[in-house]
Structure formats: structure tokens, C-alpha cells
Design a protein around this motif. Structure first.
Motif, mmCIF file in Angstrom:
data_model
loop_
_atom_site.group_PDB
_atom_site.id
_atom_site.type_symbol
_atom_site.label_atom_id
_atom_site.label_comp_id
_atom_site.label_asym_id
_atom_site.label_seq_id
_atom_site.Cartn_x
_atom_site.Cartn_y
_atom_site.Cartn_z
ATOM 1 N N UNK A 1 -17.002 -9.743 11.417
ATOM 2 C CA UNK A 1 -18.125 -10.850 11.204
ATOM 3 C C UNK A 1 -18.539 -10.654 9.695
ATOM 4 N N UNK A 2 -18.692 -9.263 9.447
ATOM 5 C CA UNK A 2 -19.086 -8.970 7.928
ATOM 6 C C UNK A 2 -18.217 -9.691 7.088
ATOM 7 N N UNK A 3 -16.937 -9.643 7.077
ATOM 8 C CA UNK A 3 -15.825 -10.276 6.378
ATOM 9 C C UNK A 3 -15.922 -11.870 6.260
ATOM 10 N N UNK A 4 -16.157 -12.347 7.534
ATOM 11 C CA UNK A 4 -16.448 -13.826 7.819
ATOM 12 C C UNK A 4 -17.591 -14.324 7.089
ATOM 13 N N UNK A 5 -18.667 -13.667 7.051
ATOM 14 C CA UNK A 5 -19.903 -13.961 6.183
ATOM 15 C C UNK A 5 -19.660 -13.787 4.868
ATOM 16 N N UNK A 6 -19.009 -12.629 4.310
ATOM 17 C CA UNK A 6 -18.627 -12.730 3.053
ATOM 18 C C UNK A 6 -17.745 -13.450 2.324
ATOM 19 N N UNK A 7 -16.975 -13.771 3.208
ATOM 20 C CA UNK A 7 -15.927 -14.891 2.437
ATOM 21 C C UNK A 7 -16.752 -16.231 2.512
ATOM 22 N N UNK A 8 -17.865 -16.694 3.386
ATOM 23 C CA UNK A 8 -18.372 -17.857 3.339
ATOM 24 C C UNK A 8 -19.438 -17.688 2.230
ATOM 25 N N UNK A 9 -19.903 -16.668 1.853
ATOM 26 C CA UNK A 9 -20.828 -16.414 0.922
ATOM 27 C C UNK A 9 -20.247 -16.558 -0.576
ATOM 28 N N UNK A 10 -18.925 -15.923 -0.744
ATOM 29 C CA UNK A 10 -18.249 -15.967 -1.834
ATOM 30 C C UNK A 10 -17.711 -17.084 -2.252
ATOM 31 N N UNK A 11 -17.263 -18.034 -1.295
ATOM 32 C CA UNK A 11 -16.778 -19.416 -1.296
ATOM 33 C C UNK A 11 -17.939 -20.307 -1.861
ATOM 34 N N UNK A 12 -19.188 -20.226 -1.344
ATOM 35 C CA UNK A 12 -20.185 -20.698 -1.851
ATOM 36 C C UNK A 12 -20.477 -20.755 -3.406
ATOM 37 N N UNK A 13 -20.059 -19.309 -3.964
ATOM 38 C CA UNK A 13 -20.331 -19.095 -5.192
ATOM 39 C C UNK A 13 -19.163 -19.545 -6.028
ATOM 40 N N UNK A 14 -18.086 -20.139 -5.418
ATOM 41 C CA UNK A 14 -16.846 -20.773 -6.143
ATOM 42 C C UNK A 14 -16.005 -19.779 -6.313
ATOM 43 N N UNK A 15 -15.939 -18.399 -5.685
ATOM 44 C CA UNK A 15 -14.780 -17.593 -6.002
ATOM 45 C C UNK A 15 -13.804 -17.806 -5.013
ATOM 46 N N UNK A 16 -12.439 -17.399 -5.396
ATOM 47 C CA UNK A 16 -11.282 -17.949 -4.411
ATOM 48 C C UNK A 16 -10.662 -16.546 -4.291
ATOM 49 N N UNK A 17 -10.093 -16.411 -2.894
ATOM 50 C CA UNK A 17 -9.353 -15.348 -2.529
ATOM 51 C C UNK A 17 -8.115 -15.439 -2.786
ATOM 52 N N UNK A 18 -7.522 -16.511 -3.340
ATOM 53 C CA UNK A 18 -6.096 -16.748 -3.625
ATOM 54 C C UNK A 18 -5.309 -15.819 -4.183
ATOM 55 N N UNK A 19 -4.484 -15.274 -3.961
ATOM 56 C CA UNK A 19 -3.821 -14.070 -4.772
ATOM 57 C C UNK A 19 -2.349 -14.641 -5.090
ATOM 58 N N UNK A 20 -2.229 -16.026 -5.128
ATOM 59 C CA UNK A 20 -0.635 -16.394 -5.431
ATOM 60 C C UNK A 20 -0.612 -16.355 -6.999
ATOM 61 N N UNK A 21 0.212 -15.479 -7.581
ATOM 62 C CA UNK A 21 0.533 -15.636 -8.961
ATOM 63 C C UNK A 21 -0.546 -14.830 -9.822
ATOM 64 N N UNK A 22 -1.730 -14.472 -9.343
ATOM 65 C CA UNK A 22 -2.840 -13.937 -10.086
ATOM 66 C C UNK A 22 -2.712 -12.522 -10.304
ATOM 67 N N UNK A 23 -2.176 -11.656 -9.385
ATOM 68 C CA UNK A 23 -2.065 -10.386 -9.187
ATOM 69 C C UNK A 23 -0.532 -9.818 -9.489
ATOM 70 N N UNK A 24 -0.123 -9.265 -10.473
ATOM 71 C CA UNK A 24 1.062 -8.836 -10.969
ATOM 72 C C UNK A 24 1.345 -7.564 -11.514
ATOM 73 N N UNK A 25 2.301 -7.191 -11.471
ATOM 74 C CA UNK A 25 2.549 -5.855 -12.206
ATOM 75 C C UNK A 25 3.745 -5.827 -13.126
ATOM 76 N N UNK A 26 3.851 -5.095 -13.941
ATOM 77 C CA UNK A 26 4.984 -4.955 -14.754
ATOM 78 C C UNK A 26 6.193 -4.242 -14.193
ATOM 79 N N UNK A 27 7.405 -4.567 -14.537
ATOM 80 C CA UNK A 27 8.503 -3.894 -13.707
ATOM 81 C C UNK A 27 8.499 -2.560 -13.534
ATOM 82 N N UNK A 28 7.854 -1.909 -14.601
ATOM 83 C CA UNK A 28 7.905 -0.368 -14.559
ATOM 84 C C UNK A 28 6.581 0.176 -13.367
ATOM 85 N N UNK A 29 5.572 -0.610 -13.305
ATOM 86 C CA UNK A 29 4.631 -0.370 -12.184
ATOM 87 C C UNK A 29 5.108 -0.859 -10.838
#
Length: 122
Positions: free
Chosen positions: A92-120
Motif C-alpha cells: 500500500x505504501x507503493x500504491x500511495x506513492x505511485x498515486x502521489x508521484x503521478x499527480x506530480x506528473x512523473x512517469x514510471x515508464x522505463x521503455x527506452x529511457x534507461x540504457x547502458x553502453x555495450x561495455x556496461x
């Protein structure tokens, strides 16, 4: 795998990470830069907002519900260590945090935004 630019311009190819620890560390870093440590001066201070944000990014990464990501965190000590968690938040802490963060306009979408170089990625 995606191209971060054109090879003829001298830019390198980047690969998407498959590592939950790498995703957790990157999301935590982003959260620390974007969020205040606590949402209220009266917060219990069990978790900083960046930690909760990173957990929610991992929830999307694994395509889990709140109880599922909680169980992953219980089972995966490397991820807990990467997020500097002393304990695992209740779902429930996670559920409430997500609701609060989404109200602030943040997105938890990780598609394409988190990447590493081939060496990493190795």
C-alpha cells in the motif's frame, strides 16, 4: 537494441539493459535528482521518494502488481542493496506513492529511457 545516433556521425550504438540492479540504480539516481527526499515534513521517513520511485520503475520493468514487486524485493537482495533499503515497503505504501508521484506528473515508464553502453551490459 536501439541506435542513439547515426554511426556515420561518430555516435555509438547503445543496448537496453536487462539487469534489474542497473535499472534500480539508474532510477534511484533519476529520482534523487528530480524529487525532494520526502513528500511532507511529517513523513515517517522510512523511505525517500527516490527509493519509492525506483521501486515503481522496477514494477513496470518486471510487469508486476504492487504485491509482486514487494515479493521480488524480499527475494532479491542485490536490488535491495542497490536501493539502500533497510526494509521492504508494504504494497500500500507503493500504491500511495505511485498515486502521489503521478499527480506530480512523473512517469514510471522505463521503455527506452534507461540504457547502458555495450561495455556496461557485459
Amino acid at each position: 537494441m536501439y541506435w542513439s545516433g547515426h554511426m556515420e556521425r561518430g555516435l555509438t550504438m547503445r543496448t537496453m539493459t536487462k539487469s534489474p540492479v542497473a535499472v534500480a540504480k539508474a532510477a534511484l539516481e533519476i529520482g534523487e535528482k528530480a524529487l525532494a527526499p520526502y513528500s511532507s515534513p511529517f513523513s515517517r521517513k522510512d523511505f525517500i521518494q527516490a527509493q519509492l520511485f525506483a521501486i515503481l520503475v522496477l514494477r513496470k520493468f518486471f510487469k508486476l502488481d504492487y504485491r509482486g514487486i514487494r515479493q521480488y524485493l524480499i527475494d532479491l537482495s542485490d536490488v535491495r542493496d542497490a536501493l539502500h533499503l533497510k526494509k521492504v515497503p508494504h504494497y500500500t505504501t507503493l500504491q500511495k506513492a505511485e498515486h502521489r508521484l503521478l499527480k506530480k506528473g512523473l512517469s514510471m515508464d522505463c521503455s527506452g529511457s534507461l540504457s547502458t553502453s555495450p561495455s556496461d551490459a557485459a
